[in-house]
Design an enzyme around this catalytic site. Structure first.
Site, short mmCIF file in Angstrom:
data_model
loop_
_atom_site.label_atom_id
_atom_site.label_comp_id
_atom_site.label_asym_id
_atom_site.label_seq_id
_atom_site.Cartn_x
_atom_site.Cartn_y
_atom_site.Cartn_z
N SER A 186 0.84 -1.22 0.00
CA SER A 186 0.00 0.00 0.00
C SER A 186 0.87 1.26 0.00
CB SER A 186 -0.87 0.03 1.25
OG SER A 186 -1.83 -0.98 1.21
N ARG A 224 1.52 4.23 -3.07
CA ARG A 224 1.28 5.66 -2.82
C ARG A 224 2.54 6.48 -3.05
NH1 ARG A 224 -2.42 2.63 -0.34
NH2 ARG A 224 -4.40 3.51 0.38
N GLY A 242 -6.15 -3.54 -7.41
CA GLY A 242 -7.26 -2.64 -7.09
C GLY A 242 -6.77 -1.28 -6.61
N ARG A 257 -14.11 -6.70 -10.29
CA ARG A 257 -14.25 -6.02 -8.99
C ARG A 257 -15.02 -4.70 -9.13
NH1 ARG A 257 -8.52 -6.32 -6.14
NH2 ARG A 257 -9.78 -5.59 -4.39
N GLN A 315 -9.08 2.43 -0.30
CA GLN A 315 -8.96 2.75 -1.73
C GLN A 315 -9.98 3.80 -2.13
OE1 GLN A 315 -9.17 -1.05 -3.71
NE2 GLN A 315 -7.15 -1.67 -2.98
N ASP A 340 -6.83 -7.90 4.95
CA ASP A 340 -6.01 -8.73 4.06
C ASP A 340 -5.41 -9.95 4.77
OD1 ASP A 340 -6.57 -6.98 2.00
OD2 ASP A 340 -4.71 -5.84 2.22
N LYS A 389 -12.54 -9.11 -3.23
CA LYS A 389 -11.07 -8.96 -3.30
C LYS A 389 -10.57 -9.67 -4.58
CE LYS A 389 -10.57 -6.57 0.43
NZ LYS A 389 -10.17 -5.17 0.30
N ARG A 423 -12.95 -14.20 -1.43
CA ARG A 423 -12.10 -14.88 -0.44
C ARG A 423 -12.89 -15.67 0.61
NH1 ARG A 423 -7.22 -10.42 0.15
NH2 ARG A 423 -6.12 -11.13 -1.74
N ARG A 483 -2.96 -14.30 -1.97
CA ARG A 483 -3.06 -14.65 -0.54
C ARG A 483 -3.64 -16.06 -0.35
NH1 ARG A 483 -1.00 -10.03 1.31
NH2 ARG A 483 -1.81 -8.10 0.43
C1 S3P Z 1 -5.65 -1.15 0.20
C2 S3P Z 1 -6.88 -1.14 0.81
C3 S3P Z 1 -7.68 -2.34 1.06
C4 S3P Z 1 -6.82 -3.60 1.00
C5 S3P Z 1 -5.95 -3.62 -0.21
C6 S3P Z 1 -5.00 -2.43 -0.20
C7 S3P Z 1 -4.94 0.12 -0.04
O1 S3P Z 1 -8.69 -2.44 0.08
O2 S3P Z 1 -7.64 -4.75 1.03
O3 S3P Z 1 -5.20 -4.80 -0.26
O4 S3P Z 1 -3.74 0.09 -0.35
O5 S3P Z 1 -5.57 1.17 0.09
P1 S3P Z 1 -10.10 -1.70 0.23
O6 S3P Z 1 -9.87 -0.25 0.15
O7 S3P Z 1 -10.90 -2.22 -0.94
O8 S3P Z 1 -10.66 -2.14 1.54
#
Ligand code: S3P
Length: 433
Positions: free
Chosen positions: A23, A27, A94, A122, A169, A314, A341, A345, A387
């Site tokens: 994550s 960013r 995602g 998704r 996200q 996660d 996801k 899952r 995962r």
């Molecule tokens: C993430 C947010 C989560 C997480 C994903 C990474 C992120 O998803 O499950 O692996 O980096 O902002 P969601 O925002 O869909 O909950």
């Protein structure tokens, strides 16, 4: 097709460095690309997902280079991205797709973005609907719920967004779009999700306000290039922390694990289950991190529900493995988000665990994993989900006989070193440590 073969382990011993947080790595590239000046990233996660993010920005004219151990970005500024000449590809990620939508929304050109088969399934309306309220035009399948998507943005209207899912996200997408809006945009979510965006935007000099869980950002603020150090990924570390707890004769130290409180739900639940964990905080700037030692432990099942869910979302697949080996049953409630996801899952975790003989119960937005299992080596499938592949490999370490996990190339999306690190920790002969 790639696969992994695992046998019952004699013990896992040693110290490992876990690769950078996914994550935070995403960013760092995104914010560095829209910042002014130079950004230098240390411990960037070189996985397929994060490479997808970097490639999308390269396609829009940003210079991103690896220099030794570091990644350097020459930022284009908020308004310096170039119209991509081809469709942007978020791959399996995602985070790439949803966060980039917020940035693309602010550009005065039309961009198109897509991903692999899993990403195309998704739901995107959670970001598309609020972006439309901000004045963005988005086109795509099923009213824009699925990619490929075409985004035409420009000058945006600010939005007071009340999200009905706790999703970092979605939150991040709208905050990023808010940078391009004329006025103050705010986001409120039902439970606090990971806050890497808020923390990192502040590092880049952006002012945000948080009042009672509502986060606000004023549009037009320039990001200033900076140095970012990425801690190790707790979501990757969790596979080793749980493997170390389950396999007899084990002691593993995982160094430099990110312990941002919005991510540490897994450590709290493991402690409640009785895991022998020692967490030594490290000193330093940026996101907090720690060296975590785990020893073989006797676990018991607990109930996990409510506001802790976004803080371990996660890690639920690998916690299900811990649950299978714990005493009693383990109940996971309010986990409907797992259905959207990289795979569904709830379904894939239950189906793969049951191949080992573990008893599971799948419900609409919850699942029960029955403990005291005596798993038997199995032939299992990743369902294209990194995962799920890794959880099967970890369960194979405590299963009788041989386990084969098929279709494991997906592990490269988040944790290319997984199999090597596992091999490094294996005790080869009785007494060999
Ligand atoms: C993430 C947010 C989560 C997480 C994903 C990474 C992120 O998803 O499950 O692996 O980096 O902002 P969601 O925002 O869909 O909950």
């Amino acid at each position: 097709m790639e696969n992994i073969t695992v046998h019952a382990s004699r013990g896992l011993r040693g110290t490992i460095d876990i690769p950078g947080d996914k994550s935070i790595s995403h960013r760092s590239v995104m914010f560095g690309s829209i910042a002014e000046g130079r950004t230098v990233i240390t411990n960037f996660l070189e996985s397929e997902d994060c490479i997808s993010t970097a490639d999308c920005f390269r396609e829009m004219g940003v210079k991103i280079t690896r220099i030794g151990e570091k990644v350097e970005i020459k930022g284009a500024g908020l308004h310096g991205l170039k119209a991509p000449s081809r469709i942007l590809d978020a791959g399996n990620s995602g985070t790439t797709l949803r966060l980039m939508m917020g940035i693309l929304a602010g550009q005065p050109f039309t961009s198109r973005i897509t991903g692999d088969a899993s990403l195309q399934r998704r739901p995107m309306l959670r970001v598309v609907a609020p972006l439309r309220e901000m004045g963005v035009m988005v086109e795509g399948k099923e009213n824009g719920n699925f990619c490929p998507l075409a985004i035409t943005g420009g000058k945006l209207k600010p939005l007071d967004f009340v999200s009905n899912v706790a999703s970092a996200q979605a939150k991040s997408c709208i905050l990023l779009a808010g940078l391009y809006a004329d006025g103050v945009t705010s986001v409120k979510e039902p439970a606090k999700s990971r806050d890497h965006t808020e923390r990192m935007l502040a590092e880049f000099g952006v002012k945000l306000r948080e009042v009672k869980g509502k986060i606000s950002i004023r549009g037009g603020q320039a990001l200033k290039g900076c140095a970012i150090t990425v801690p190790g990924d707790i979501s990757s570390a969790a596979f080793f922390l749980i493997a170390g707890a389950l396999v007899p004769n084990s002691e593993i130290t995982v160094k430099n694990v990110g312990i941002n409180p919005t991510r540490t739900g897994v450590l709290e639940v493991l402690k409640q289950m009785g895991a022998k964990l020692v967490i030594k905080k490290r000193k330093g700037r940026g996101e907090p991190s720690a060296d975590i030692t785990v020893r073989s432990s006797k676990l018991k099942g607990v109930t996990v529900k409510g506001s802790i869910i976004p803080r371990l979302i996660d890690e639920i697949p690998i916690l299900a493995v811990a649950a299978a080996m714990a005493k009693g049953k383990m109940v996971f409630k309010n986990i409907g988000e797992l259905r959207v996801k990289e795979s569904d899952r709830i379904k894939t975790v239950c189906s793969e665990l049951s191949k080992f003989g573990v008893k599971t119960k799948e419900m609409k937005d919850s699942m029960i994993i029955y403990g005291n299992s005596k798993p038997k080596g199995a032939l299992t499938l990743s369902h294209g989900d990194h995962r799920v592949a890794m959880l099967a490999a970890v369960l194979g370490l405590v299963a009788e006989g041989e386990t084969r996990v098929y279709d494991t190339a997906c592990i490269k999306t988040s944790f290319p070193e997984f199999e090597n690190l596992l091999g490094k920790l294996q005790v080869r002969h009785a007494g060999n440590y």
